[in-house]
Design an enzyme around this catalytic site. Structure first.
Site, PDB file in Angstrom:
ATOM      1  N   ASP A   1     -15.647   8.112 -58.702  1.00 55.37           N
ATOM      2  CA  ASP A   1     -15.755   7.786 -57.292  1.00 55.37           C
ATOM      3  C   ASP A   1     -15.252   6.369 -57.112  1.00 55.37           C
ATOM      4  OD1 ASP A   1     -16.350   8.006 -54.593  1.00 55.37           O
ATOM      5  OD2 ASP A   1     -18.266   7.001 -54.865  1.00 55.37           O
TER       6      ASP A   1
ATOM      7  N   ASP B   1     -20.381  17.552 -56.711  1.00 56.91           N
ATOM      8  CA  ASP B   1     -21.143  16.645 -57.563  1.00 56.91           C
ATOM      9  C   ASP B   1     -22.379  16.276 -56.776  1.00 56.91           C
ATOM     10  OD1 ASP B   1     -19.650  14.615 -55.748  1.00 56.91           O
ATOM     11  OD2 ASP B   1     -21.247  13.486 -56.720  1.00 56.91           O
TER      12      ASP B   1
ATOM     13  N   HIS C   1     -32.333  20.924 -68.213  1.00 58.82           N
ATOM     14  CA  HIS C   1     -32.549  22.204 -67.556  1.00 58.82           C
ATOM     15  C   HIS C   1     -31.759  22.286 -66.246  1.00 58.82           C
ATOM     16  CE1 HIS C   1     -34.102  25.524 -65.346  1.00 58.82           C
ATOM     17  NE2 HIS C   1     -34.287  24.685 -64.344  1.00 58.82           N
TER      18      HIS C   1
END
Length: 364
Positions: free
Chosen positions: A80, A259, A328
């Site tokens: 970015d 994102d 996770h």
RNA sequence: GGGGAGAUACCAAAGUGGCCAACUGGGGCAGACUGUAAAUCUGCUGUCGUACGACUUCGGAGGUUCGAAUCCUUCUCUCCCCA
């Protein structure tokens, strides 16, 4: 309309839709590159121009030969431009025609970002995908502000694009440059912006300035307005989004890349995204739930540790807790977009998505 | 045996006549988080009530006072020092 595709950079080739974990400071917080690659299997991650420029600084990254080498990550990196920091650190900056002058949040020192030097910094970082320098418009904002902000972003875009095309990569592999559509929640402005950007012919295009507080319906509307204009044969990247549901809704509307800090930050704060819904693992009800974190599980942590154990770690402030939750969540996000790809290929995306949206938003 | 200190909510700890249902921290419960100044932040945490509020609390009992966690008497318990 949902699409499946493939992006190939100098460092990796991957199917879209894709989710890119955020690794602002040269690390996806709390996970090793090894896990990112072997367990989560992320083909591309983010870095941040603003943060890396301030620390460790371009001299360090230049000397080591780029961010890939510095952090030992041989897959793709998208950086970015710092446009989001123009928004999130707005107390410390001033926008001018020249660029954005700002004070470091670390030591208060003064700096100037211009559309040109932001490209240079991203050349030094060696990002596979370089983002244009933009102003991420705050919300709410009135149309006149959004309009002049858009003018500035477009002005910066022209300069950044020129500079990109007139400069060379530093490390012998090619880099792409993505322009960013702005225009807040005003369809006319979004249209103007998308049309301008479509004409550039960049290798991919981004939609910015969304998920900054506006109602989700506005966000979805803007995506629809913009995506009928942005080239269909180039990837479309919706910046900073979002929840699993946001992602599916956006895929449906023709977005290919995402994102978001949610799986990482919220994970560290005890929020788990699963295919059955959202879990706040800190809640008392998980205290004695010794079932796996997520069944069948998309990460090695899902079957190896119980909810009760993860809750204990997070409650106790143990680092492993944030690590497990992050792994996770990222594995789940990557699974979600991979599954979206599969469903699109089978031409069953819509019914699958409808079913998923229902389950994903449940609070467990 | 002699001398001293102390007992406050789940824990620690402030408060020493009214501004006290009681500072603060921890713990607990819940919430927030969307191109990361975040492993951070916010709220609640005596009982009942959405709330205004009402009621019961500061080791036990009694007393002084218009009014007591705060003053007095007494009892119980704890800790420290000297022998």
């Amino acid at each position: 309309m949902a699409r499946a595709g493939r992006i190939t950079t100098a460092h990796s080739s991957f199917e879209t839709p894709i989710f890119m974990p955020v690794g602002t400071q040269g690390t996806v917080k709390s996970v090793h590159q090894h896990e990112l690659k072997n367990d989560i299997d992320a083909p591309v991650i983010l870095g941040n121009t603003y943060h890396l420029y301030l620390r460790p600084g371009t001299d360090v990254i230049s000397e080591v030969g780029g961010l890939h080498k510095f952090m030992n990550w041989n897959r793709s990196i998208l950086t970015d431009s710092g446009g989001y920091q123009v928004f999130s650190l707005s107390d410390n900056r001033k926008l001018t025609g020249e660029g954005a002058s700002f004070r470091s949040h670390i030591d208060g020192s003064k700096h100037l970002f211009t559309p040109e030097n932001v490209v240079d910094i991203q050349r030094i970082i060696g990002a596979d995908i370089i983002m244009a320098f933009d102003e991420c418009t705050p919300w709410p904002c009135d149309q006149s502000y959004a309009s002049s902000s858009l003018d500035l972003t477009h002005h910066w875009l022209d300069r950044g694009w020129d500079h990109f095309r007139n400069s060379e990569p530093k490390y012998g592999y090619s880099q792409s440059f993505f322009p960013i559509v702005q225009g807040s929640i005003f369809p006319e402005l979004r249209k103007i912006s998308a049309e301008k950007i479509a004409l550039l012919g960049a290798e991919g295009n981004a939609i910015g300035g969304l998920s900054v507080g506006e109602p989700v319906e506005d966000m979805y509307n803007m995506i629809e307005v913009v995506n009928v204009i942005l080239p269909a044969d180039k990837p479309r990247y919706l910046m900073g989004v979002g929840t699993p549901v946001n992602i599916l809704e956006s895929i449906e509307r023709g977005v290919d890349m995402f994102d978001c800090v949610m799986p990482t930050r919220n994970g560290r704060n005890g929020m788990l995204f699963t295919s059955n819904g959202i879990i706040n693992i800190r809640n008392r009800k998980w205290m004695k739930d010794f079932s796996p974190i997520d069944e069948p599980g998309h990460s090695i942590v899902d079957m190896q540790y119980s909810k009760a154990y993860l809750r204990h770690l997070i409650m106790a402030g143990e680092l492993l807790g944030g690590q497990i939750a992050t792994m996770h969540n990222l594995a789940f996000y990557l699974w979600l977009v991979r599954e979206a790809f599969n469903q699109i290929m089978k031409d069953e995306f819509m019914p699958w998505k409808a079913k998923m949206v229902k389950e994903l938003s449940m609070r467990l």
